[in-house]
Design a protein around this motif. Structure first.
Motif: not given
Length: 323
Positions: A106-107, A110
């Motif tokens: 997820e990082q 992003v």
């Protein structure tokens, strides 16, 4: 711009003998640089593979010279390397597995959204000849309604071998599941690409001392899947059973190969003709085209993250069963 200028991050034998030549050959792709923490090693590797530039880290890369990077680094370095490159305004292709956790993935996603650059995962078996042929047959409804499947992707590797070193996280429940992160993610990616997403993990049998995992999965379609990923043996098979026939392969993964696929219907077995292909050539041609055009690659970051979600659920299921 007619070609993406790639920097290869990593100087392992795999990186230099398989990934570098494919980056140089693929349509729309140019191998422009090699990046290694050891500056002398980067320079020597660049000369070996015919790259013009060498860098000792991602940070000093000149984006006027390099458009993107391919990360062929230890799994533990995938997230940090991808995020650093995306923040530099570079496209990123990261070797599988995408990361060690959903949170890491997820990082990375992003960072890709913030940069406006492509983030793709090197799930190269998308282009394996048996997988491509099986996908076409399934799309045509050759098996009728699919009921069940089984798939094995395992690699015999002794404890302490280079292949096993650094694959899984060093600590936590996932530390004992190196085979899942190495070959199991190939099996997950392939069977879900062919038959749809995983809805739930029913059970996982494991030898935590060796990293083997055998799982029973249920797909969103209701199809049951038996998945095997182990260090203790070589496995290279899949079987997909429907009410109108069966697809079987005794060699579905490989690098430069044709593989094997057969279709059984009405008691008659047909050997499917497959053309030899280098999966990396096709992969980098596709990903370079996507980077040039701004289109989403088939091996997207979202797909990579979904594969890690399934791995994480398998690790969690095995860990809860052992308590």
């Amino acid at each position: 711009m007619s070609s993406i200028r790639w920097g290869l991050v990593g100087t392992s034998d795999f990186a230099l003998e398989w990934i570098a030549p494919a980056l140089a050959r693929a349509t729309g792709s140019t191998l422009a640089a090699v990046i290694s923490r050891d500056a002398a090693r980067a320079t020597a590797a660049a000369a070996r593979v015919g790259a013009t530039h060498a860098f000792s880290s991602i940070d000093p890369i000149d984006s006027n010279l390099i458009d993107g990077v391919v990360l062929v680094t230890p799994n533990s370095a995938h997230a940090a390397g991808a995020i650093a490159a995306l923040r530099r305004g570079l496209h990123v292709i990261v070797e599988k597995p995408m990361g060690h956790s959903v949170a890491e993935c997820e990082q990375m996603i992003v960072a890709a959204k913030a940069s406006g650059r492509m983030l793709a995962i090197a799930h190269c078996m998308e282009w394996a000849p048996p997988v491509a042929a099986a996908r076409e047959l399934l799309t045509r409804g050759a098996l009728g309604t699919v009921r069940s499947a089984r798939i094995g992707a395992s690699f015999l590797a002794e404890p302490g071998s280079l292949r096993r070193d650094g694959v899984a996280p060093a600590t936590g429940d996932a530390a004992a599941f190196g085979a899942l992160y190495d070959m199991g993610v190939h099996a997950i990616d392939t069977i879900t690409r062919l038959l749809g997403p995983v809805a739930r993990v029913h059970s996982v049998r494991t030898d935590s001392g060796d990293g083997d995992a055998i799982a029973e999965l249920e797909l969103a379609s209701g199809v049951s899947v038996h998945l095997s990923s182990r260090w203790s043996t070589d496995e290279n098979y899949f079987e997909i059973l429907g009410d109108g026939g069966a697809l079987r392969s005794s060699e579905w993964w490989g690098r430069d190969f044709a593989g094997h696929l057969e279709l059984e219907r009405n008691g008659v077995t047909e050997q499917i003709t497959l053309e030899r292909a280098n999966v990396y050539d096709a992969q980098f041609a596709h990903l370079s085209t996507c980077a040039l055009s701004g289109t989403t690659p088939v091996t997207s970051a979202q797909r990579g993250a979904e594969n890690i979600r399934v791995v994480q659920e398998m690790v969690d299921a095995a860990s809860s069963q052992s308590r």
